[in-house]
Scaffold this motif. Structure first.
Motif, PDB file in Angstrom:
ATOM      1  N   LYS A 165      30.821  32.716  34.619  1.00  0.00           N
ATOM      2  CA  LYS A 165      31.246  32.250  35.939  1.00  0.00           C
ATOM      3  C   LYS A 165      32.765  32.327  36.075  1.00  0.00           C
ATOM      4  O   LYS A 165      33.293  32.728  37.114  1.00  0.00           O
ATOM      5  CB  LYS A 165      30.765  30.818  36.172  1.00  0.00           C
ATOM      6  N   GLU A 166      33.462  31.943  35.024  1.00  0.00           N
ATOM      7  CA  GLU A 166      34.922  32.011  35.060  1.00  0.00           C
ATOM      8  C   GLU A 166      35.391  33.457  35.146  1.00  0.00           C
ATOM      9  O   GLU A 166      36.318  33.778  35.900  1.00  0.00           O
ATOM     10  CB  GLU A 166      35.510  31.346  33.814  1.00  0.00           C
ATOM     11  N   LYS A 167      34.740  34.347  34.395  1.00  0.00           N
ATOM     12  CA  LYS A 167      35.103  35.762  34.454  1.00  0.00           C
ATOM     13  C   LYS A 167      34.837  36.341  35.838  1.00  0.00           C
ATOM     14  O   LYS A 167      35.586  37.196  36.319  1.00  0.00           O
ATOM     15  CB  LYS A 167      34.334  36.551  33.393  1.00  0.00           C
ATOM     16  N   PHE A 168      33.757  35.889  36.465  1.00  0.00           N
ATOM     17  CA  PHE A 168      33.464  36.349  37.825  1.00  0.00           C
ATOM     18  C   PHE A 168      34.636  36.012  38.749  1.00  0.00           C
ATOM     19  O   PHE A 168      35.127  36.871  39.487  1.00  0.00           O
ATOM     20  CB  PHE A 168      32.183  35.698  38.354  1.00  0.00           C
ATOM     21  N   ILE A 169      35.070  34.755  38.706  1.00  0.00           N
ATOM     22  CA  ILE A 169      36.155  34.303  39.579  1.00  0.00           C
ATOM     23  C   ILE A 169      37.416  35.133  39.355  1.00  0.00           C
ATOM     24  O   ILE A 169      38.039  35.623  40.306  1.00  0.00           O
ATOM     25  CB  ILE A 169      36.473  32.812  39.329  1.00  0.00           C
ATOM     26  N   LYS A 203      46.906  26.062  47.857  1.00  0.00           N
ATOM     27  CA  LYS A 203      45.776  25.145  48.005  1.00  0.00           C
ATOM     28  C   LYS A 203      44.609  25.845  48.690  1.00  0.00           C
ATOM     29  O   LYS A 203      43.451  25.693  48.281  1.00  0.00           O
ATOM     30  CB  LYS A 203      46.175  23.907  48.801  1.00  0.00           C
ATOM     31  N   ALA A 204      44.909  26.620  49.742  1.00  0.00           N
ATOM     32  CA  ALA A 204      43.846  27.343  50.448  1.00  0.00           C
ATOM     33  C   ALA A 204      43.191  28.372  49.533  1.00  0.00           C
ATOM     34  O   ALA A 204      41.960  28.513  49.508  1.00  0.00           O
ATOM     35  CB  ALA A 204      44.410  28.018  51.694  1.00  0.00           C
ATOM     36  N   LEU A 205      44.013  29.100  48.763  1.00  0.00           N
ATOM     37  CA  LEU A 205      43.480  30.066  47.801  1.00  0.00           C
ATOM     38  C   LEU A 205      42.658  29.355  46.735  1.00  0.00           C
ATOM     39  O   LEU A 205      41.552  29.790  46.383  1.00  0.00           O
ATOM     40  CB  LEU A 205      44.632  30.838  47.152  1.00  0.00           C
ATOM     41  N   GLY A 206      43.189  28.249  46.229  1.00  0.00           N
ATOM     42  CA  GLY A 206      42.471  27.487  45.211  1.00  0.00           C
ATOM     43  C   GLY A 206      41.141  26.962  45.717  1.00  0.00           C
ATOM     44  O   GLY A 206      40.144  26.947  44.987  1.00  0.00           O
ATOM     45  N   ASP A 207      41.107  26.551  46.981  1.00  0.00           N
ATOM     46  CA  ASP A 207      39.853  26.076  47.573  1.00  0.00           C
ATOM     47  C   ASP A 207      38.813  27.198  47.608  1.00  0.00           C
ATOM     48  O   ASP A 207      37.622  26.961  47.380  1.00  0.00           O
ATOM     49  CB  ASP A 207      40.098  25.546  48.985  1.00  0.00           C
ATOM     50  N   SER A 208      39.262  28.425  47.907  1.00  0.00           N
ATOM     51  CA  SER A 208      38.339  29.565  47.908  1.00  0.00           C
ATOM     52  C   SER A 208      37.700  29.739  46.535  1.00  0.00           C
ATOM     53  O   SER A 208      36.487  29.943  46.417  1.00  0.00           O
ATOM     54  CB  SER A 208      39.078  30.855  48.289  1.00  0.00           C
ATOM     55  N   MET A 209      38.515  29.652  45.508  1.00  0.00           N
ATOM     56  CA  MET A 209      38.019  29.831  44.148  1.00  0.00           C
ATOM     57  C   MET A 209      37.071  28.696  43.750  1.00  0.00           C
ATOM     58  O   MET A 209      36.045  28.922  43.102  1.00  0.00           O
ATOM     59  CB  MET A 209      39.201  29.926  43.183  1.00  0.00           C
ATOM     60  N   LYS A 210      37.400  27.473  44.169  1.00  0.00           N
ATOM     61  CA  LYS A 210      36.545  26.325  43.846  1.00  0.00           C
ATOM     62  C   LYS A 210      35.199  26.411  44.559  1.00  0.00           C
ATOM     63  O   LYS A 210      34.155  26.095  43.980  1.00  0.00           O
ATOM     64  CB  LYS A 210      37.262  25.029  44.223  1.00  0.00           C
TER      65      LYS A 210
END
Length: 213
Positions: free
Chosen positions: A153-157, A128-135
């Motif tokens: 944008k998706e490729k950047f992430i 969840k913490a990792l996912g929050d970083s990506m969001k």
């Protein structure tokens, strides 16, 4: 569980994570034992097991905490700026990573093993913490890089986040590694965490995506 019990549990977990963090600044993962972590808290080793079952689970909790701290920095970039050029954005994100040495150090470990030796609910908390970083990063791109397509944008992430896992080992070579590279006649040029991050982000924001000319 009562509110008081929840607060006590969170306080104990925080104490354990902080003790692990202090030890990790001085010792390697292999050198740190569960007893060492217990000795650095007000808990016994037996009591420690009530909150974390393995050393890997504690380190996964530390990694989660470090992501949460980075998220605070990313949110500050998002919320405290009305506009940023791509260069300004690259500098801001690079500075935020430069300040999170502990995060980058743990990221360079075998995360598969940390997750494998942790309970499912602990892995979910970390994800969840990792996912929050990506969001949050996606929200940053939406706000400051409107010219990028949704695909870009998706490729950047999914290019930038894997890149961050290699930052610490490249920028923190020990004496043994340096001598080995010299003996192997491998050329090495030192770049800081900030410079590597800045170059990567700048390239990605200006169209340097894999598969694109």
């Amino acid at each position: 569980m009562s509110r008081g019990s929840v607060q006590l549990t969170e306080a104990r977990k925080s104490e354990i994570i902080e003790a692990c963090s202090r030890l990790y600044r001085e010792k390697s993962f292999k050198e740190i034992k569960l007893q060492d972590i217990a000795d650095a808290t007000t808990l016994t080793r037996t009591a420690l097991y009530k909150y974390y079952r393995t050393k890997e689970e504690i380190f996964l909790g530390l990694l989660q905490r470090e992501y949460e701290k980075w998220n605070e920095s990313l949110l500050a970039i998002l919320n405290e700026n009305d506009s940023l050029t791509k260069e300004e954005l690259a500098r801001a994100v690079s500075r935020s990573l430069e300040e999170r040495i502990q995060l980058l150090k743990i990221m360079s470990m075998n995360n598969f093993e940390l997750e494998e030796q942790s309970r499912f609910e602990r892995v979910v908390e970390y994800k969840k913490a990792l996912g929050d970083s990506m969001k949050i990063m996606r929200r940053i791109l939406d706000k400051f890089c409107a010219d990028l397509s949704e695909e870009q944008k998706e490729k950047f992430i999914y290019t930038f986040f894997p890149f961050t896992f290699g930052l610490y080992p490249y920028t923190n070579l020990n004496e043994k590694a340096v001598k080995a590279m010299e003996e192997a006649d491998v050329g090495f040029h030192y770049y800081s965490i900030y410079q590597l991050s800045y170059d990567c982000i700048t390239a990605l924001l200006n169209g340097g995506f894999p598969g694109e000319s």
